[in-house]
Design an enzyme around this catalytic site. Structure first.
Site, PDB file in Angstrom:
ATOM      1  N   SER A 139       4.831  46.996  55.271  1.00  0.00           N
ATOM      2  CA  SER A 139       5.820  46.178  55.984  1.00  0.00           C
ATOM      3  C   SER A 139       7.047  47.018  56.303  1.00  0.00           C
ATOM      4  O   SER A 139       7.381  47.951  55.567  1.00  0.00           O
ATOM      5  CB  SER A 139       6.242  45.010  55.090  1.00  0.00           C
ATOM      6  OG  SER A 139       7.311  44.314  55.669  1.00  0.00           O
ATOM      7  N   TYR A 152       9.153  41.973  46.900  1.00  0.00           N
ATOM      8  CA  TYR A 152       8.363  42.200  48.118  1.00  0.00           C
ATOM      9  C   TYR A 152       8.691  43.558  48.738  1.00  0.00           C
ATOM     10  O   TYR A 152       7.797  44.372  48.992  1.00  0.00           O
ATOM     11  CB  TYR A 152       8.618  41.072  49.132  1.00  0.00           C
ATOM     12  CG  TYR A 152       7.737  41.187  50.353  1.00  0.00           C
ATOM     13  CD1 TYR A 152       6.395  40.842  50.293  1.00  0.00           C
ATOM     14  CD2 TYR A 152       8.239  41.669  51.563  1.00  0.00           C
ATOM     15  CE1 TYR A 152       5.571  40.963  51.410  1.00  0.00           C
ATOM     16  CE2 TYR A 152       7.425  41.794  52.674  1.00  0.00           C
ATOM     17  CZ  TYR A 152       6.088  41.435  52.594  1.00  0.00           C
ATOM     18  OH  TYR A 152       5.277  41.576  53.701  1.00  0.00           O
TER      19      TYR A 152
HETATM   20  N1  NAP Z   1       3.803  37.839  58.454  1.00  0.00           N
HETATM   21  C1  NAP Z   1       4.699  38.786  58.466  1.00  0.00           C
HETATM   22  O1  NAP Z   1       5.791  38.640  59.071  1.00  0.00           O
HETATM   23  C2  NAP Z   1       4.417  40.094  57.778  1.00  0.00           C
HETATM   24  C3  NAP Z   1       5.332  41.149  57.978  1.00  0.00           C
HETATM   25  C4  NAP Z   1       5.079  42.368  57.355  1.00  0.00           C
HETATM   26  C5  NAP Z   1       3.944  42.543  56.587  1.00  0.00           C
HETATM   27  N2  NAP Z   1       3.077  41.497  56.406  1.00  0.00           N
HETATM   28  C6  NAP Z   1       1.907  41.731  55.562  1.00  0.00           C
HETATM   29  O2  NAP Z   1       0.733  41.338  56.264  1.00  0.00           O
HETATM   30  C7  NAP Z   1      -0.282  41.021  55.307  1.00  0.00           C
HETATM   31  C8  NAP Z   1      -0.935  39.704  55.702  1.00  0.00           C
HETATM   32  O3  NAP Z   1       0.017  38.649  55.519  1.00  0.00           O
HETATM   33  P1  NAP Z   1       0.136  37.402  56.511  1.00  0.00           P
HETATM   34  O4  NAP Z   1       1.474  37.456  57.122  1.00  0.00           O
HETATM   35  O5  NAP Z   1      -1.047  37.337  57.361  1.00  0.00           O
HETATM   36  O6  NAP Z   1       0.204  36.205  55.452  1.00  0.00           O
HETATM   37  P2  NAP Z   1      -0.815  35.036  55.082  1.00  0.00           P
HETATM   38  O7  NAP Z   1      -1.238  34.281  56.285  1.00  0.00           O
HETATM   39  O8  NAP Z   1      -0.133  34.295  53.978  1.00  0.00           O
HETATM   40  O9  NAP Z   1      -2.080  35.813  54.535  1.00  0.00           O
HETATM   41  C9  NAP Z   1      -2.140  36.395  53.270  1.00  0.00           C
HETATM   42  C10 NAP Z   1      -3.597  36.666  52.969  1.00  0.00           C
HETATM   43  O10 NAP Z   1      -3.690  37.343  51.713  1.00  0.00           O
HETATM   44  C11 NAP Z   1      -4.683  36.695  50.946  1.00  0.00           C
HETATM   45  N3  NAP Z   1      -4.418  36.839  49.518  1.00  0.00           N
HETATM   46  C12 NAP Z   1      -3.283  36.548  48.844  1.00  0.00           C
HETATM   47  N4  NAP Z   1      -3.450  36.778  47.532  1.00  0.00           N
HETATM   48  C13 NAP Z   1      -4.733  37.218  47.379  1.00  0.00           C
HETATM   49  C14 NAP Z   1      -5.504  37.617  46.264  1.00  0.00           C
HETATM   50  N5  NAP Z   1      -5.007  37.594  45.013  1.00  0.00           N
HETATM   51  N6  NAP Z   1      -6.779  38.022  46.476  1.00  0.00           N
HETATM   52  C15 NAP Z   1      -7.307  38.029  47.720  1.00  0.00           C
HETATM   53  N7  NAP Z   1      -6.622  37.675  48.820  1.00  0.00           N
HETATM   54  C16 NAP Z   1      -5.346  37.271  48.645  1.00  0.00           C
HETATM   55  C17 NAP Z   1      -4.637  35.227  51.387  1.00  0.00           C
HETATM   56  O11 NAP Z   1      -5.893  34.596  51.149  1.00  0.00           O
HETATM   57  P3  NAP Z   1      -6.232  33.582  49.947  1.00  0.00           P
HETATM   58  O12 NAP Z   1      -5.001  32.783  49.658  1.00  0.00           O
HETATM   59  O13 NAP Z   1      -7.362  32.776  50.517  1.00  0.00           O
HETATM   60  O14 NAP Z   1      -6.661  34.436  48.809  1.00  0.00           O
HETATM   61  C18 NAP Z   1      -4.411  35.383  52.871  1.00  0.00           C
HETATM   62  O15 NAP Z   1      -5.647  35.567  53.524  1.00  0.00           O
HETATM   63  C19 NAP Z   1       0.394  40.978  53.941  1.00  0.00           C
HETATM   64  O16 NAP Z   1       0.152  42.181  53.233  1.00  0.00           O
HETATM   65  C20 NAP Z   1       1.876  40.891  54.311  1.00  0.00           C
HETATM   66  O17 NAP Z   1       2.702  41.397  53.289  1.00  0.00           O
HETATM   67  C21 NAP Z   1       3.273  40.281  56.984  1.00  0.00           C
END
Ligand code: NAP
Length: 252
Positions: A139, A152
């Site tokens: 991120s 985070y």
């Molecule tokens: N959205 C943003 O603005 C943003 C910005 C920078 C970076 N990111 C990064 O992008 C990545 C994806 O996040 P997102 O924004 O798409 O959020 P999200 O929709 O909340 O997705 C998070 C995913 O991680 C999975 N997850 C969480 N804990 C887990 C565990 N213990 N084992 C296996 N899977 C797990 C969740 O699935 P389950 O709950 O089904 O396990 C879900 O599929 C993350 O690494 C996040 O830090 C996001």
């Protein structure tokens, strides 16, 4: 090059789900990994309905044995792994005075332990074939300690640093390493953040990530304006950063 098979953690929602659908649209066979079976099955049917192949695998990245078994299952089902994306992540938008030990452990278990274990456990599969691509979804928040985001920001800094070392150590092995650093993407995780400048949809983020990964850059940070602002902010004196954060960028 576009891979033929991709293993994606955190594919039940958000960026991971959109990546799975985008890769499948290009004819790539994907293994989709997360804890929520119903959501994974929905992604697999969406992919299947468009003629693609998605193998849903329920696993918890905080549990190393669960990750190892998911990788073995995906390797068998897909006939080898060309790319592994450690995307699963947990957010945290809590002021330091309200943080609990449980908050810290939840974030570190998924973003640090889970991502490191995924990348390290995947490596032998790629080294065996002398090719492949390891990708970590870190991120822009990892570039600075942001207000209300201690665990985070720190977890993403750890992941980016780990990926940097992997890239150096794996030079010449045929295995490439990319650190993806998103800004704000509209997903369940980011909806907890009140201000999301330069917001992208998950679909746009996935399209751009898939396109950039073809060139295996060391780092892919987006969107450009936010990435530039975050980089420039690293040059500011700490006093200026504290002043700006205290003036309203941070919530109390
Ligand atoms: N959205 C943003 O603005 C943003 C910005 C920078 C970076 N990111 C990064 O992008 C990545 C994806 O996040 P997102 O924004 O798409 O959020 P999200 O929709 O909340 O997705 C998070 C995913 O991680 C999975 N997850 C969480 N804990 C887990 C565990 N213990 N084992 C296996 N899977 C797990 C969740 O699935 P389950 O709950 O089904 O396990 C879900 O599929 C993350 O690494 C996040 O830090 C996001």
């Amino acid at each position: 090059m576009t891979p033929k098979t991709v293993f994606i953690t955190g594919a039940s929602s958000g960026i991971g789900r959109a990546l799975a659908i985008e890769y499948a649209r290009k004819g790539v066979r994907v293994a989709i990994v997360a804890r929520r079976k119903k959501e994974l099955d929905e992604v697999a049917s969406t992919v299947g309905a468009k003629g693609g192949v998605a193998v849903p695998i329920v696993a918890d990245v905080a549990d190393a044995a669960s990750v190892e078994s998911a990788l073995a299952e995906a390797n068998d089902a897909l006939g080898g792994l060309d790319m592994v994306i450690a995307n699963a992540g947990a957010g945290c938008t809590t002021h330091a005075t309200k943080l609990t030990v449980a908050d810290v452990l939840r974030v570190v278990d998924v973003n640090v332990r889970g991502a490191f274990v995924t990348l390290v456990a995947a490596l032998p599969y790629l080294l065996d074939r002398k090719r492949g691509h390891l990708v970590g979804v870190s991120s822009l928040a990892g570039r600075r300690g942001l207000p209300h985001a201690g665990p985070y920001s720190a977890s993403k800094a750890a992941l980016s640093t780990f990926l940097e070392t992997l890239r150096l150590d794996l030079a010449g092995t045929g295995v490439r390493v990319t650190d993806v650093q998103p800004g704000f993407v509209d997903t369940d995780m980011s909806r907890a953040t009140p201000t999301r400048p330069f917001l992208w949809t998950a679909e746009k983020a996935a399209k751009e990530i898939v396109s950039e990964l073809r060139h295996a850059p060391a780092v892919y940070a987006f969107p450009l304006p936010l990435s530039a602002v975050v980089s420039a902010s690293r040059l500011l004196p700490d006093g200026v950063v504290s002043y700006v954060a205290g003036r309203g960028l941070a919530r109390k």
